[in-house]
Design a protein around this motif. Sequence first.
Motif, PDB file in Angstrom:
ATOM      1  N   ALA A  11      64.741  75.592  24.416  1.00 52.95           N
ATOM      2  CA  ALA A  11      65.233  74.201  24.827  1.00 52.95           C
ATOM      3  C   ALA A  11      66.710  74.145  25.595  1.00 52.95           C
ATOM      4  CB  ALA A  11      65.385  73.105  23.664  1.00 52.95           C
ATOM      5  N   LEU A  20      69.245  67.395  24.796  1.00 53.23           N
ATOM      6  CA  LEU A  20      67.923  67.826  25.727  1.00 53.23           C
ATOM      7  C   LEU A  20      68.116  67.244  26.997  1.00 53.23           C
ATOM      8  CD1 LEU A  20      65.132  68.285  23.106  1.00 53.23           C
ATOM      9  CD2 LEU A  20      66.366  70.056  24.197  1.00 53.23           C
ATOM     10  N   ALA A  26      63.553  61.185  24.413  1.00 51.48           N
ATOM     11  CA  ALA A  26      63.934  61.786  23.031  1.00 51.48           C
ATOM     12  C   ALA A  26      63.608  60.944  21.845  1.00 51.48           C
ATOM     13  CB  ALA A  26      65.330  62.495  22.785  1.00 51.48           C
ATOM     14  N   TYR A  83      56.067  65.896  23.456  1.00 49.93           N
ATOM     15  CA  TYR A  83      57.270  67.003  23.214  1.00 49.93           C
ATOM     16  C   TYR A  83      56.905  68.064  24.134  1.00 49.93           C
ATOM     17  CZ  TYR A  83      59.562  70.879  20.968  1.00 49.93           C
ATOM     18  OH  TYR A  83      60.300  71.933  20.995  1.00 49.93           O
ATOM     19  N   GLU A  87      59.894  66.973  26.532  1.00 48.51           N
ATOM     20  CA  GLU A  87      61.331  67.427  25.908  1.00 48.51           C
ATOM     21  C   GLU A  87      61.001  69.008  26.565  1.00 48.51           C
ATOM     22  OE1 GLU A  87      63.126  68.305  21.756  1.00 48.51           O
ATOM     23  OE2 GLU A  87      61.973  66.334  22.184  1.00 48.51           O
TER      24      GLU A  87
END
Length: 341
Positions: A11, A20, A26, A83, A87
């Motif tokens: 990440a 992030l 998030a 995710y 992300e």
Amino acid sequence: MPSSFAVAGLATDSSSTLGLDGVAVAPAVLAGVGLTDALAWISIGAFFVALLAQWQGAGGAARRIGAAAWLLFGLFWLTMVPYYYYEIQSPLQTLLSLAALPLCAYTGYLLVGGRQSLLLLTKAVALMGLIYLPAETIPVFREWLIETTAVQTHYGMELLGHSPGINEGPDGYQSRFNFDPDETVTGRTTYIVLTCTGIGSMAIFGGLIGAVSAPLKRKVVALAAAIGVIWFLNLTRNVFIGLASPWGWFQQDWLVSFMTTYMGAEANRVSYLVAHNYISQLLSVIALIGITYLVVRILPEILAPLEEVLYILSGNEYDLFEALGKEEYRPESRVETRAAD
């Protein structure tokens, strides 16, 4: 949890603002963590219940319970899509997570339909989960893995002449490489997360090796070889991404223009995306194939669950033992099944 569908990831965060990229999404991702962990534990627990039923001789019940477990496992992967998409921003992992639900549902369908041999693959996945889930859900294990990997990665950077130091990442662990944003090309840095530790790939081979019947000595040698290679390649990968991102190894004008225009990337994030999402993930897939070949040379018995994977993906029976000249290692149960067919 990673399985054969998963590849490790790093990440990133901006050097000026910890966190992030894509902070706006998030909270939505984090809100699903409880559900995700619950589905993971329940599905793995159900896998073991199915194996217990098989051990007690209740083959029909084992297949039905196993089918339900596979469906839950597919739902778990579906919850991971946000995710990976928002992300991690990994196209490969996003697509694999989406594909996991229909594949898992189909596996359950085959089990209910009477394909008893799939219980071996079920056992392998159950063991993978047993190896991986403690690291995913128990903070003390996760912290140790992440911080140990960060220290080892930093040592690798030092061997190449870079010593940024390590400070606290957004997850509260000592995992962030403290490059000075005023001295680097992109002003960005990276930090280690659980998927950077290699535990997912180690769990894959640990599950496959643990699931098959073979002499203990060969199983130990195969496991040691797999873990050793994964550890080294994963560390190399972390160092590569950890240096490529801040120092802008892929900030060529034409590439930045292409990725910002057609892929919506931020200009100073191009080196990270190229290093992580494309080069490293492609090489990770190649590495998994190579490690599988190495393990098969030591422990041919793992061809049995791999045959089941191929059947799920293609609908065709493959005799990998015959193709590789390893027929003497075929489990007796599969010999009987093929004779019956």
